[in-house]
Scaffold this active site. Structure first.
Site, PDB file in Angstrom:
ATOM      1  N   SER A 161     -22.155  -6.639   8.967  1.00  0.00           N
ATOM      2  CA  SER A 161     -23.389  -6.128   8.352  1.00  0.00           C
ATOM      3  C   SER A 161     -24.496  -5.818   9.344  1.00  0.00           C
ATOM      4  O   SER A 161     -25.512  -5.223   8.968  1.00  0.00           O
ATOM      5  CB  SER A 161     -23.924  -7.136   7.343  1.00  0.00           C
ATOM      6  OG  SER A 161     -23.167  -7.039   6.164  1.00  0.00           O
ATOM      7  N   TYR A 201     -17.478   3.072   5.761  1.00  0.00           N
ATOM      8  CA  TYR A 201     -18.348   1.894   5.867  1.00  0.00           C
ATOM      9  C   TYR A 201     -17.586   0.727   6.509  1.00  0.00           C
ATOM     10  O   TYR A 201     -18.112   0.009   7.359  1.00  0.00           O
ATOM     11  CB  TYR A 201     -18.861   1.526   4.469  1.00  0.00           C
ATOM     12  CG  TYR A 201     -19.431   0.131   4.366  1.00  0.00           C
ATOM     13  CD1 TYR A 201     -20.747  -0.132   4.754  1.00  0.00           C
ATOM     14  CD2 TYR A 201     -18.654  -0.931   3.884  1.00  0.00           C
ATOM     15  CE1 TYR A 201     -21.266  -1.420   4.676  1.00  0.00           C
ATOM     16  CE2 TYR A 201     -19.164  -2.216   3.802  1.00  0.00           C
ATOM     17  CZ  TYR A 201     -20.465  -2.456   4.208  1.00  0.00           C
ATOM     18  OH  TYR A 201     -20.977  -3.718   4.130  1.00  0.00           O
ATOM     19  N   TYR A 219     -30.970 -11.197   3.065  1.00  0.00           N
ATOM     20  CA  TYR A 219     -30.553 -11.248   1.644  1.00  0.00           C
ATOM     21  C   TYR A 219     -31.355 -12.294   0.849  1.00  0.00           C
ATOM     22  O   TYR A 219     -32.578 -12.322   0.920  1.00  0.00           O
ATOM     23  CB  TYR A 219     -29.054 -11.534   1.523  1.00  0.00           C
ATOM     24  CG  TYR A 219     -28.158 -10.775   2.449  1.00  0.00           C
ATOM     25  CD1 TYR A 219     -28.184  -9.379   2.492  1.00  0.00           C
ATOM     26  CD2 TYR A 219     -27.253 -11.426   3.275  1.00  0.00           C
ATOM     27  CE1 TYR A 219     -27.329  -8.673   3.327  1.00  0.00           C
ATOM     28  CE2 TYR A 219     -26.391 -10.733   4.103  1.00  0.00           C
ATOM     29  CZ  TYR A 219     -26.438  -9.353   4.127  1.00  0.00           C
ATOM     30  OH  TYR A 219     -25.595  -8.668   4.950  1.00  0.00           O
TER      31      TYR A 219
HETATM   32  N1  GLN Z   1     -17.871  -5.753   5.962  1.00  0.00           N
HETATM   33  C1  GLN Z   1     -18.531  -6.808   5.247  1.00  0.00           C
HETATM   34  C2  GLN Z   1     -18.594  -6.498   3.755  1.00  0.00           C
HETATM   35  O1  GLN Z   1     -18.908  -5.426   3.384  1.00  0.00           O
HETATM   36  C3  GLN Z   1     -19.904  -7.018   5.785  1.00  0.00           C
HETATM   37  C4  GLN Z   1     -20.666  -8.080   5.025  1.00  0.00           C
HETATM   38  C5  GLN Z   1     -21.609  -8.883   5.884  1.00  0.00           C
HETATM   39  O2  GLN Z   1     -21.493  -8.940   7.085  1.00  0.00           O
HETATM   40  N2  GLN Z   1     -22.522  -9.580   5.246  1.00  0.00           N
HETATM   41  O3  GLN Z   1     -18.316  -7.315   2.931  1.00  0.00           O
END
Ligand code: GLN
Length: 427
Positions: free
Chosen positions: A63, A190, A242
């Protein structure tokens, strides 16, 4: 002398305590990561990188790619268009929540997956294929890191094999017309962006690029417009952590982004980039030891963005009025330090108080910088002094005050020293 900064970082690693938490196991490849790796790096905005621990060991960015992809969408489409599709409100929800705003149907922000998938789809031209979008993202992240980064194909395949949640989010986005592409392509792109491999050193350098307003600290290249960097940091501050964003804001107080592989990237605007890596996660999906290290460093080094700065030394260093041979008055106002709104206001207040003079000299020899707001305020002050009949001169050998012709009545005379006033008496 050896710099004490690396020793301080090594001490942070020793002091961060026993590890708690669990590896992210919804991505099989992450579940098998070595949980004990630990690193911290700090990059100054002029390109010095300090490191401690496993700072060269690679992991998937996950992320932490989101702020950079949001930046690319902003640079490609402009803020109003991006805001049409993604809001900037903290959601208070987990990163993988299937959620949209009730009325506008927009994802609440670009840091949760719904918004990040949308930002990914906004990169480049809507007709671009997956490879083109991913390549542009890889290039931007590489430019920020100052080296060529690559997509880890195994990590990508591994996450794709279980990407049910992100596919559900992307289908939801498509059904409401938020994205126009095939949802499977958006998830594929993504997931590749999340599988780009980085080191902790790369992340600190990327953070420093944001902290420097979009200028990469080692190459000096402007990789993002200043306004884009400001927008990205603002959204990181309010939404990057978050449903722990409020807790993080009050304790660490730095714009930041975490990833489920165990990285955290944080930036102190105008000063530095910071990155930590330790794979075990807390219930919000943030590295447990990473959060601890950032909390401790913020408190030790006074990095909290809301910590009020020490009051600057008085901006007006000296303010003298002299009587010239012909009886007229000359005022010499000497300033010092970095001028921004509040220090320029102080100057305006002091100067507005004085009596009218035939000559006003603004001495800027000890001024280190003048930001745009202060520059406009000083220009207006000089203009008004001229309208009141004063002649204006600048003592500004380093050109810290760059006046445009239309900002003043007449461009002030530039002096290199106060010699023209020698022999005049102080009143
Ligand atoms: N690739 C992960 C997802 O989409 C990234 C989530 C994260 O790092 N919080 O679930």
């Amino acid at each position: 002398m050896r710099s004490p900064v690396p020793d301080y970082l090594a001490e942070m690693l020793r002091a961060c305590g026993d590890d708690a938490g669990a590896l992210a196991d919804y991505i099989p490849e992450l579940a098998s990561a070595d949980p004990d790796r630990l690193a911290v790096c700090l990059s100054t905005i002029d390109g010095t990188l300090y490191r401690a621990g496993d700072s060269d060991s690679e992991f998937s960015v996950q992320s932490i790619s989101k702020p950079f992809v949001y930046a690319l969408a902003l640079a490609d489409r402009g803020l109003p268009e991006v805001l049409r599709w993604i809001d900037v409100e903290p959601s208070g929800e987990a990163f993988d929540e299937l959620s949209l705003e009730r009325d506008s149907r927009r994802p609440r922000n670009p840091m949760i997956n719904a918004g990040a998938l949308t930002a990914h789809a906004l990169v480049g031209d809507p007709e671009d294929d997956v490879d083109t979008r991913v390549e542009r993202i890889r290039r931007l992240m590489s430019a920020c890191a100052g080296r060529e980064l690559q997509v880890d194909r195994r990590m990508y395949e591994s996450e794709m094999s279980q990407a049910y949640r992100n596919l559900a989010i992307a289908h939801m986005l498509r059904s409401y017309g938020v994205i126009s592409q095939d949802p499977r392509d958006v998830v594929s792109g993504y997931t590749q962006q999340c599988a780009i491999s980085v080191t902790t050193g790369d992340l600190a350098t990327m953070a420093a690029t944001l902290a420097a307003g979009g200028v990469q600290p080692t190459t000096g290249e402007r990789v993002l417009p200043m306004q884009v960097a400001r927008q990205v940091l603002s959204v990181m501050m309010t939404c990057g952590m978050y449903d722990a964003a409020g807790d993080w804001m009050t304790t660490v107080g730095l714009p930041a982004k975490s990833g489920v592989s165990g990285g955290i990237l944080a930036a102190l605007p105008g000063q530095l980039g910071l990155a930590v890596f330790s794979p075990r996660l807390d219930s919000h999906g943030h590295s447990t030891r990473g959060v601890r290290i950032c909390t401790r460093m913020s408190s030790d080094m006074g990095l909290h963005i809301m910590q009020a700065p020490e009051p600057a030394r008085s901006t007006v260093r000296r303010d003298r009025t002299l009587r010239r041979a012909d009886g007229s008055l000359a005022r010499v106002c000497s300033l010092q330090g970095a001028l921004q709104f509040s220090s320029a206001e102080r100057v305006l207040r002091t100067v507005a108080d004085g009596r009218s003079v035939a000559l006003f000299v603004l001495d800027l020899r000890r001024v280190s910088s003048v930001n745009d707001a202060a520059r406009r305020m000083l220009a207006e002050m000089l203009r008004r002094l001229q309208v009141d009949g004063a002649e204006v001169a600048l003592l500004d050998p380093d050109h810290v005050l760059d006046l445009a012709e239309q900002e003043v009545v007449r461009l002030p005379e530039r002096w290199s020293s106060l010699a023209p006033l020698a022999g005049h008496v102080r009143v």
